[in-house]
Design an enzyme around this catalytic site. Structure first.
Site, short mmCIF file in Angstrom:
data_model
loop_
_atom_site.label_atom_id
_atom_site.label_comp_id
_atom_site.label_asym_id
_atom_site.label_seq_id
_atom_site.Cartn_x
_atom_site.Cartn_y
_atom_site.Cartn_z
N GLU A 177 68.23 -20.07 -13.65
CA GLU A 177 68.21 -21.12 -14.67
C GLU A 177 66.96 -22.00 -14.67
O GLU A 177 67.06 -23.22 -14.69
CB GLU A 177 69.46 -22.00 -14.50
N GLU A 283 77.70 -13.04 -14.67
CA GLU A 283 78.73 -14.09 -14.54
C GLU A 283 79.60 -14.06 -15.78
O GLU A 283 79.68 -15.02 -16.54
CB GLU A 283 78.06 -15.48 -14.37
C1 GLA Z 1 76.10 -21.22 -12.91
C2 GLA Z 1 75.71 -20.73 -11.53
C3 GLA Z 1 76.89 -20.30 -10.74
C4 GLA Z 1 78.06 -21.25 -10.86
C5 GLA Z 1 78.38 -21.49 -12.30
C6 GLA Z 1 79.52 -22.43 -12.45
O1 GLA Z 1 76.35 -20.21 -13.80
O2 GLA Z 1 74.80 -19.67 -11.56
O3 GLA Z 1 76.53 -20.21 -9.40
O4 GLA Z 1 77.76 -22.46 -10.22
O5 GLA Z 1 77.24 -22.05 -12.91
O6 GLA Z 1 80.55 -22.19 -11.55
#
Ligand code: GLA
Length: 400
Positions: A177, A283
């Site tokens: 990010e 994710e």
């Molecule tokens: C982001 C991070 C993860 C996690 C999510 C929320 O996507 O990459 O590690 O912290 O936020 O749980």
């Protein structure tokens, strides 16, 4: 909050142990239309088998799963998934909260579980603006440190995880990010101290310290936003031109029922692949609850106060919504299969709805249903839909 919900789960252990057995049984009968073929091998009823040879399918594990008596959720993970990511235990803060103080226990248990089950083990995450302790950027008197000192600390972190887990972690999210929706660099201490080239610094260090066989990834959310997509493509090309190793791009996949559009996700998969790297869906979850405008994405710094209209399914998800969720997942996995030559892995962010971070973000304490397994670990209609997409695609290949 995540920890609390995991603790609440321990009260349900007896139920969960029973559910573990029931899951195994129900998996044999739930996938509608997935009955045994006469004379043929029975169709796969686990996600890892259903997509074998196409891409790994996995889940992120919270530390609390290792403390559940009887570890029923880990049992489900071992049966269903071929790759795991840690929700928190390898992040800088939880892993190394103070200089020279390491919490190895959680990370060791996570890595050991993956190895024991022959899984593709992912390290998450080396460098991120969130969950990184202040000491990393300060000297012993609390004064900000300079570029060389910070690079040294970054190298120490990578060396430490390399020496402990060299043979056991197959891929690392090197940077998480760092780029905004508009393609500009996110303001952070990393950017402040190291300057615009900080992502490059991070990948250079990771490439020098980690074995060649470890996949190095850039990971971010909202990767379908044009500004971010283009910036990530430029980043990949630039690193490759400079012979700095980057092997993959992680698209977080914190998505909703309505967006992003399949064709926008497809554009990004194709763009990253054309830039010369594999795509990892890192994710994945599908939020079914309402959100206010401007709250899409996954910026953990953003939070909202709730009102009851924002939490409409406290007593269960209506059938019509289950169907919508199943359809959304079928569309997503249809797309992933279409591009399975470009995709190495699809990882859900969590195992069951009970543990999802989306029960607490962007509003605390809601009841969300973003994953394939319900709060008791039972497969949902969305699970059947995903298995069916794999089965139909295998059928299509057979009859071609
Ligand atoms: C982001 C991070 C993860 C996690 C999510 C929320 O996507 O990459 O590690 O912290 O936020 O749980």
């Amino acid at each position: 909050m995540r920890e609390e919900s995991e603790v609440a789960m321990i009260g349900n252990v007896a139920t969960m142990a029973l559910v573990g057995v029931l899951v195994a049984v129900s998996l044999c009968s739930c996938a509608s239309g997935a009955g045994g073929e006469p004379g043929g091998a029975p169709p796969a009823r686990s996600l890892k088998d259903a997509f074998a040879g196409r891409f790994h399918v996995g889940a992120a594990l919270g530390g609390g799963l290792f403390r559940e008596p009887g570890q029923p959720t880990l049992g489900l993970v071992a049966r269903q998934f071929g790759t795991i990511s840690p929700e928190n235990v390898l992040k800088w803060g939880p892993f190394n909260p103070r200089s020279r103080v390491y919490n190895h226990e959680g990370a060791d248990a996570f890595v050991k579980f993956g190895r024991r089950n022959g899984m593709f083990v992912v390290g998450h995450v080396l460098f991120w603006h969130s969950q990184t302790p202040d000491w990393v950027f300060e000297d012993s008197r609390g004064k900000p440190i300079g570029r060389e000192a910070l690079l040294k600390r970054m190298r120490e972190r990578v060396r430490h995880v390399a020496s402990r887990y060299r043979k056991h972690i197959d891929a690392w999210d090197v940077v998480n990010e760092a780029i905004l929706d508009n393609g500009k660099m996110r303001k952070s201490k990393w950017l402040e101290v190291l300057g615009d080239g900080w992502i490059e610094d991070a990948f250079r260090i990771a490439g020098e310290e980690l074995p060649r066989s470890t996949k190095l990834l850039y990971n971010d959310y909202s990767m379908t936003m044009r500004g971010r997509r283009d910036a990530v493509v430029r980043l990949v090309r630039e690193l490759k031109r400079k012979k700095i190793r980057i092997d993959g791009v992680g698209m977080q996949g914190h998505w909703s029922l309505g967006g992003p559009r399949i064709r926008d996700i497809e554009k990004s998969i194709v763009a990253f692949h054309e830039a010369g790297v594999d795509v990892h869906i890192t994710e994945l979850d599908v939020d079914v609850l309402p959100r206010k405008a401007g709250m899409w994405g996954a910026d953990v710094a953003k939070r909202l106060e709730g009102d009851p209209t924002m939490d409409p399914y406290r007593d269960g998800l209506p059938e019509e919504m289950q169907r919508k969720l199943a359809k959304r997942y079928a569309d997503l996995f249809g797309l992933f299969l279409k591009h399975s030559d470009k995709i190495e892995r699809v990882t859900f962010w969590g195992v069951t709805d009970r543990h999802s971070w989306l029960n607490n973000w962007p509003i605390k304490g809601r009841t969300n249903y973003p994953l394939l397994f319900d709060r008791e670990g039972r497969p949902k209609p969305a699970f059947d839909a995903v298995i069916n997409v794999a089965r139909d695609s295998a059928e299509a290949v057979k009859t071609r």
